[in-house]
Design a protein around this motif. Structure first.
Motif, PDB file in Angstrom:
ATOM      1  N   VAL A   1      75.907  10.540   6.283  1.00  0.00           N
ATOM      2  CA  VAL A   1      75.052  10.972   7.391  1.00  0.00           C
ATOM      3  C   VAL A   1      75.837  10.831   8.689  1.00  0.00           C
ATOM      4  O   VAL A   1      76.394   9.770   8.954  1.00  0.00           O
ATOM      5  CB  VAL A   1      73.785  10.102   7.470  1.00  0.00           C
ATOM      6  N   PRO A   2      75.927  11.891   9.473  1.00  0.00           N
ATOM      7  CA  PRO A   2      76.726  11.777  10.695  1.00  0.00           C
ATOM      8  C   PRO A   2      76.014  10.960  11.761  1.00  0.00           C
ATOM      9  O   PRO A   2      75.348  11.497  12.635  1.00  0.00           O
ATOM     10  CB  PRO A   2      76.927  13.225  11.141  1.00  0.00           C
ATOM     11  N   GLN A   3      76.083   9.672  11.671  1.00  0.00           N
ATOM     12  CA  GLN A   3      75.515   8.821  12.703  1.00  0.00           C
ATOM     13  C   GLN A   3      76.524   7.731  13.013  1.00  0.00           C
ATOM     14  O   GLN A   3      77.124   7.156  12.106  1.00  0.00           O
ATOM     15  CB  GLN A   3      74.197   8.220  12.218  1.00  0.00           C
TER      16      GLN A   3
ATOM     17  N   LEU B   1      69.647  17.779  13.939  1.00  0.00           N
ATOM     18  CA  LEU B   1      70.212  17.406  15.237  1.00  0.00           C
ATOM     19  C   LEU B   1      71.458  16.536  15.109  1.00  0.00           C
ATOM     20  O   LEU B   1      72.418  16.696  15.847  1.00  0.00           O
ATOM     21  CB  LEU B   1      69.146  16.681  16.057  1.00  0.00           C
ATOM     22  N   ARG B   2      71.443  15.619  14.131  1.00  0.00           N
ATOM     23  CA  ARG B   2      72.612  14.745  13.977  1.00  0.00           C
ATOM     24  C   ARG B   2      73.861  15.556  13.692  1.00  0.00           C
ATOM     25  O   ARG B   2      74.931  15.296  14.225  1.00  0.00           O
ATOM     26  CB  ARG B   2      72.391  13.805  12.799  1.00  0.00           C
ATOM     27  N   LEU B   3      73.681  16.542  12.833  1.00  0.00           N
ATOM     28  CA  LEU B   3      74.809  17.362  12.421  1.00  0.00           C
ATOM     29  C   LEU B   3      75.327  18.181  13.596  1.00  0.00           C
ATOM     30  O   LEU B   3      76.532  18.296  13.821  1.00  0.00           O
ATOM     31  CB  LEU B   3      74.327  18.294  11.311  1.00  0.00           C
TER      32      LEU B   3
ATOM     33  N   ARG C   1      75.047  17.511  16.719  1.00  0.00           N
ATOM     34  CA  ARG C   1      75.730  16.605  17.637  1.00  0.00           C
ATOM     35  C   ARG C   1      77.149  16.328  17.161  1.00  0.00           C
ATOM     36  O   ARG C   1      78.090  16.279  17.946  1.00  0.00           O
ATOM     37  CB  ARG C   1      74.955  15.288  17.723  1.00  0.00           C
ATOM     38  N   HIS C   2      77.282  16.173  15.849  1.00  0.00           N
ATOM     39  CA  HIS C   2      78.585  15.829  15.314  1.00  0.00           C
ATOM     40  C   HIS C   2      79.608  16.943  15.480  1.00  0.00           C
ATOM     41  O   HIS C   2      80.762  16.695  15.796  1.00  0.00           O
ATOM     42  CB  HIS C   2      78.471  15.457  13.841  1.00  0.00           C
TER      43      HIS C   2
ATOM     44  N   VAL D   1      79.456   8.022  14.095  1.00  0.00           N
ATOM     45  CA  VAL D   1      80.854   8.342  13.840  1.00  0.00           C
ATOM     46  C   VAL D   1      81.336   9.146  15.034  1.00  0.00           C
ATOM     47  O   VAL D   1      80.541   9.862  15.646  1.00  0.00           O
ATOM     48  CB  VAL D   1      81.055   9.159  12.541  1.00  0.00           C
ATOM     49  N   PRO D   2      82.614   9.025  15.392  1.00  0.00           N
ATOM     50  CA  PRO D   2      83.093   9.784  16.547  1.00  0.00           C
ATOM     51  C   PRO D   2      82.862  11.275  16.314  1.00  0.00           C
ATOM     52  O   PRO D   2      83.071  11.759  15.204  1.00  0.00           O
ATOM     53  CB  PRO D   2      84.598   9.471  16.579  1.00  0.00           C
ATOM     54  N   PRO D   3      82.386  12.003  17.331  1.00  0.00           N
ATOM     55  CA  PRO D   3      82.090  13.418  17.152  1.00  0.00           C
ATOM     56  C   PRO D   3      83.307  14.207  16.708  1.00  0.00           C
ATOM     57  O   PRO D   3      84.437  13.874  17.074  1.00  0.00           O
ATOM     58  CB  PRO D   3      81.619  13.864  18.539  1.00  0.00           C
ATOM     59  N   ARG D   4      83.057  15.244  15.936  1.00  0.00           N
ATOM     60  CA  ARG D   4      84.070  16.195  15.504  1.00  0.00           C
ATOM     61  C   ARG D   4      85.193  15.564  14.699  1.00  0.00           C
ATOM     62  O   ARG D   4      86.306  16.057  14.675  1.00  0.00           O
ATOM     63  CB  ARG D   4      84.609  16.989  16.693  1.00  0.00           C
ATOM     64  N   THR D   5      84.899  14.423  14.047  1.00  0.00           N
ATOM     65  CA  THR D   5      85.883  13.866  13.131  1.00  0.00           C
ATOM     66  C   THR D   5      85.404  14.154  11.721  1.00  0.00           C
ATOM     67  O   THR D   5      84.272  14.575  11.518  1.00  0.00           O
ATOM     68  CB  THR D   5      85.994  12.344  13.292  1.00  0.00           C
TER      69      THR D   5
ATOM     70  N   LEU E   1      83.788  13.707   8.265  1.00  0.00           N
ATOM     71  CA  LEU E   1      82.706  12.857   7.782  1.00  0.00           C
ATOM     72  C   LEU E   1      83.079  12.308   6.417  1.00  0.00           C
ATOM     73  O   LEU E   1      83.822  12.937   5.662  1.00  0.00           O
ATOM     74  CB  LEU E   1      81.425  13.682   7.633  1.00  0.00           C
TER      75      LEU E   1
END
Ligand code: ATP
Ligand code: ADP
Ligand code: SF4
Ligand code: SF4
Ligand code: MG
Ligand code: MG
Lengths: 288, 329, 332
Positions: free
Chosen positions: B259-261, C220-222, C224-225, B263-267, B269
């Motif tokens: 789950v992308p939470q 939304l999480r995705l 944002r990522h 974690v640094p953005p655009r790295t 997963l």
């Protein structure tokens, strides 16, 4: 990226091929056997028929079925079995020639109006409404009446009316397929309309049309022999089931077999086509 | 886990047959649920969540073979006849299905569908049924309920239809609600409303809930306990706080990490390598072994059993991840 | 990096609703669904622009407009300084090569009767990307790029899982070497772990091939990522647009605030102060006058009911379409 072990999802057992699936369907196989044998009779009637269908023997008029003449003889002493067998040529030809042109025109027109919609579709809608308000047979008879009786004119008449049914089916199916994103994807990829219609939409949309075609061949034989019976289709002395039934009609109380046997041939061939149609509906569906 | 469980599921196994092969859709699922408790069921698509719910309610036995035991307030459901089950379904145990759009009859008004449920499961008179229907619609937050009884499902929006489904499910005041992804098809804003509603009703009517979802956020926010399923088996279960904070099973941990939470953005997963196994050809040992980074030789040959590793906490793994002090709580 | 590749100006799109016979008899005027009500935005070279909003707010319609699946009612889209709906551009198929779209449903976006190899070869041939002899090696290369095994080329779509099908769709889009990718809910139908794989792939390919991506999703999480910038859409209008991290950590528009607070947190103890939105998205058949959000907004004033707020820059934030953005964000 972490996944180096991508494997395709697949059951451990190999999925059966289409032929294997077909072999498991008894109804479909019976249909294939009936139509296969009918085709053989149609192509090589002289091989199967014991006598010349047009050999007149005034000494053996209206004989009851016997070992020499299993279906008896008609009012001119011709062998009824040989005439029923030779009729396969004409009647099977009817199944094909009265439908393929309607099928081709209908598929192309249906695919085009289904894809483009707009004005062409509206005009098509009117044409369909106009044609299907009349009973099929009445309309065909009207066209034959204009063109004159005979086999060729009968094919033309059936095609002129029949393509509408194919086109209507094809149009609905193409519109349904347009709802799938693969069609949109084709447009986005910049593919030509022709490619999208004929390479992508058509193969996916045609299954119900093929199934309908099978039933339509059965109907074509029925219609063709009805016209033959009415004197509007094949003309005597041509051996054709409708003509044969008409010839036997006057002797229905004394020589009932003359009308019954060609009738049975019509029913069996029709059944064969219907069984194939039912089976194809399942077999042609895309997997997954 | 609970003082007086109302639902006890023990070693539930459901098998479907495809041609001449057996498909083990659910294996040895056990859990129990107390009054007013919410039990979550998570896992990837095809892991057996829906089949578990359907087996509990005796729906799966019509097209598959169900073994094990499901005790509802002391009564065994798996051996009951259809006639006996019918008295329990809808009245004591209600279910909401995964596809909200297709579970309402488009040809009947919402009012008719609600009152029919009441007629089947209660002794209320005609007038009382109507009043109760209005009350239920009101309860699930449909404005101007009385005037909307005569409307058809297509006149309601997706969120509204799901509320109507809930109203129908809850009309007879069931003691247990089985909810199969009730909010998956809905937006986050409506999801929040629906989950709030289910929680509120669970609390007010002290109704138990089994909630199937694949959204870990939904589990965190609504469930008390959770069971994580993989290839038809529960691989980890316990209190939500413990399971999500300190997963002990490598699969649960993998799910949490993907789950992308935080974690640094655009790295890149984290993702569990590989794909779930086909149920037709499950590995001999632990079903997760081909994808597990902690796998040892033992994992490939023997299957780990679901075992207590802490109070109220079970996991099926030979090499569970280390516990933290959090777990003791 | 900041060069504009696509410029969308005041895009409107309404779908006419087919009238029932009763409507015609009663002489009711024809209604229409206003799916886009004046969307303006710029796509910058190499960025990922995320688009979020409730279902039915017009995300897919915008995406489909950009790839010319829907013609807009009014407004323009410029790509390379050329109006993509102009007569000249319509005839030219290179736009369709340079801007590619990937669809939500991995089960319907591939022709069920064509193998992966056929699907990729077709894209390569139609746009004459490679001479005939190099098509087979290029297919192998593409499969490698999206991490599918080589034997995938002979298989039909039904033999793949959802995640693998989305990879095939990505490979098809990449076959024609596009500059812009439109991803409409690319991973929404997939499980979290598979989602992560596909998102990773997308991010990596973007880096490698310098792609510009419009990423439409409701998770939304995705969003944002993956995004550099994010646009929040409400009833066919952009209500807020700005840098992804800023917008997610401190949303300025009351709708963005409510939307972001509704996403359930992974932390069981963080029950969050979810801002409950009253009611649901109004029907796009009759968009409310003034601020489209005013029927659900806690900060509504008379001005909001009458005047449509324009998008304007807010200090230290992105652009916001709200009359009272300053006051609302003061307390925060
Ligand atoms: N009626 C059925 N007949 C045969 N197999 C079935 C049937 N219903 C489900 N299965 C199989 O059982 C397994 C578990 O399915 P289930 O519907 O419980 O998954 P799930 O966890 O609910 O997934 P999702 O998140 O996609 O809803 C799958 O492999 C599925 O294909
Ligand atoms: N082809 C269409 N015909 C009529 N209405 C449509 C069509 N496509 C979308 N709409 C309507 O336009 C609005 C926006 O839809 P869409 O862009 O698909 O929303 P989103 O992708 O944000 O969920 C919705 O009200 C939808 O019902
Ligand atoms: S038992 Fe072994 S393979 Fe299975 S999850 Fe535990 S460590 Fe991994
Ligand atoms: S303009 Fe008014 S109604 Fe609209 S979001 Fe701002 S405060 Fe709310
Ligand atoms: Mg399910
Ligand atoms: Mg959409």
């Amino acid at each position: 990226m972490t996944d180096s072990t991508v494997t395709t999802v697949k059951a451990s057992k190999v999925a059966p091929s289409r032929v294997q699936l077909a072999l498991r369907k008894p109804g479909f196989m019976i249909g294939v056997i009936i139509i296969g044998f009918s085709t053989l009779l149609a192509v090589f009637p002289s091989f199967f028929a014991p006598y010349d269908p047009n050999f007149i023997d005034y000494l053996a008029v209206r004989q009851a079925p016997s070992w020499a003449h299993p279906f008896g003889t008609d009012m001119l002493g011709r062998d009824a079995l040989s005439r029923v067998i030779h009729a396969y040529s004409v009647n099977m030809q009817m199944a094909v020639l009265a439908t393929v042109f309607a099928l081709t025109i209908g598929v192309v027109v249906g695919a085009l109006v289904g894809y483009y919609r707009g004005v062409a579709d509206m005009i098509f809608g009117r044409v369909v409404d106009a044609i299907i308000t009349f009973p099929f047979l009445v309309l065909v008879i009207a066209v034959v009446a204009v063109l004159g009786p005979g086999l060729i004119n009968m094919y033309i008449a059936i095609t002129v009316v029949g393509w509408v049914y194919y086109a209507r089916l094809m149009r609905a199916e193409v519109i349904a397929q347009m709802g799938n994103d693969y069609a949109s994807a084709g447009i986005v990829m910049g593919y030509s309309d022709r490619r999208i219609i004929f390479r992508h939409l058509l193969p996916n949309a045609i299954t119900p049309v093929i199934v309908y075609w099978m039933t339509d061949m059965a109907l074509a034989i029925l219609l063709g022999s009805s016209l033959g019976y009415l004197g509007l289709g094949a003309q005597p002395p041509q051996a054709e089931w409708g003509v044969l039934i008409a010839e036997g009609r006057n002797f229905i109380t004394t020589a009932w077999w003359l009308s019954l046997m060609p009738g049975i041939a019509i029913v069996i061939t029709g059944l064969g086509f219907s069984l194939i149609g039912d089976g194809l509906a399942d077999l042609l569906r895309p997997r997954g | 886990m609970t003082d007086h469980p109302i639902l006890e599921v023990e070693n539930l196994c459901t098998t479907f047959s495809r041609g001449d092969t057996a498909l083990p859709a659910v294996r040895d699922v056990s859990f129990s649920l107390g009054k007013g408790q919410v039990q979550g069921l998570v896992g990837e698509s095809g892991s057996g969540k829906s089949v578990t719910l359907r087996s509990i309610l005796g729906l799966a036995r019509h097209y598959g073979e169900v073994r094990g035991s499901v005790r509802w307030q002391g009564q065994e459901l798996t051996t009951m006849t259809e006639r006996q089950l019918r008295k329990i379904r809808g009245r004591e145990i209600a279910m909401i299905f995964q596809e909200p759009m297709t579970s309402l009859n488009p040809l009947l008004t919402v009012g008719t569908q609600l009152t029919e449920t009441l007629k089947a499961h209660t002794d209320l008179g005609r007038k009382a049924r109507r009043d109760r229907a209005i009350e239920m619609l009101d309860h699930v937050g449909i404005p101007a309920a009385a005037s909307r009884l005569g409307e058809y499902p297509h006149q309601f929006s997706g969120g509204m239809r799901q509320r109507v489904m809930i109203a129908i499910a809850l009309a007879a005041s069931p003691k247990l609600l089985l909810a199969d992804e009730p909010t998956t098809a809905l937006d986050v804003t409506i999801q929040a409303q629906i989950l709030d509603l289910i929680l509120k009703l669970a609390d007010e009517m002290s109704m138990g809930v089994v909630l199937v979802t694949h959204d870990l956020g939904v589990v965190a926010q609504t469930c008390d306990t959770v069971a994580v399923m993989y290839a038809g088996r529960v691989v980890e279960q316990g209190y939500v706080r413990q399971v999500l904070r300190t997963p002990r099973h490598p699969y649960t941990e993998g799910l949490m990490r993907s789950v992308p939470q935080d974690v640094p953005p655009r790295t890149q997963l984290y993702s569990v390598p590989g794909t779930p196994p086909s149920l037709f050809s499950l590995p001999d040992g632990c079903a997760f072994a081909p994808r597990c980074q902690a796998a040892s030789e033992a994992c490939g040959s023997a299957r780990p059993m679901l075992q207590d590793i802490a109070p109220g906490r079970q996991t099926a793994c030979f090499h569970p991840l280390p516990a933290t002090q959090d777990d003791a709580a | 990096m900041t060069q504009t590749v696509m410029k969308i100006e005041d895009l409107h799109l309404s779908f006419p609703v087919s009238r029932t016979l009763l409507d015609v008899v009663q002489r009711k005027p024809g209604k229409s669904v206003n799916a886009l009500n004046g969307v303006s935005l710029e796509l910058k070279q190499g960025e990922t622009l995320g688009v979020v909003g409730e279902s039915g707010c017009g995300k897919s319609t915008l995406a489909r407009c950009i790839v010319r699946l829907y013609p807009p009612t009014s407004g323009q889209i410029h790509f390379d300084d050329q109006d993509i709906f102009g007569a000249q551009a319509r005839k030219d198929r290179t736009y369709n090569r340079r801007v590619q779209m990937m669809f939500q449903d991995p089960y319907s976006s591939l022709n069920p009767r064509m193998t992966t190899g056929d699907i990729l070869a077709e894209a390569l041939r139609v746009h004459e990307m490679r001479p005939e002899a190099e098509i087979a090696p290029r297919i192998a290369e593409l499969l490698d790029l999206v991490r599918l095994p080589q034997d995938a080329a002979e298989k039909l779509p039904h033999e793949f899982s959802g995640g693998q099908r989305q990879r095939i769709a990505i490979a098809r889009a990449l076959a024609v070497e596009p500059e812009v990718l439109i991803a409409d809910e690319l991973v929404s139908a997939l499980d979290v772990s598979v989602q992560a794989q596909v998102v990773n792939l997308l991010l990596e390919l973007q880096e490698r091939l310098h792609l510009t991506i419009l990423f439409v999703a409701h998770d939304l999480r995705l969003v944002r990522h993956v995004s550099n910038r994010v646009a929040v859409i409400y009833l066919g209008r952009i209500v807020e647009i700005g840098d992804s991290e800023t917008l997610f950590s401190a949303p300025s528009h009351p709708y963005s605030q409510a939307l972001l607070s509704a996403a359930p947190s992974l932390d069981p103890d963080d029950k969050g102060a979810a801002i409950q939105l009253e009611g649901e998205l109004p029907s796009p058949l009759n968009v409310p006058p003034g601020c489209p959000f005013h029927v659900r907004c806690r900060h509504v004033t008379d001005q909001c009911r009458k005047v449509i707020p324009e998008l304007r820059a807010l200090e230290g934030r992105g652009e916001v379409a709200c009359h009272h953005a300053e006051e609302i964000n003061q307390h925060a």
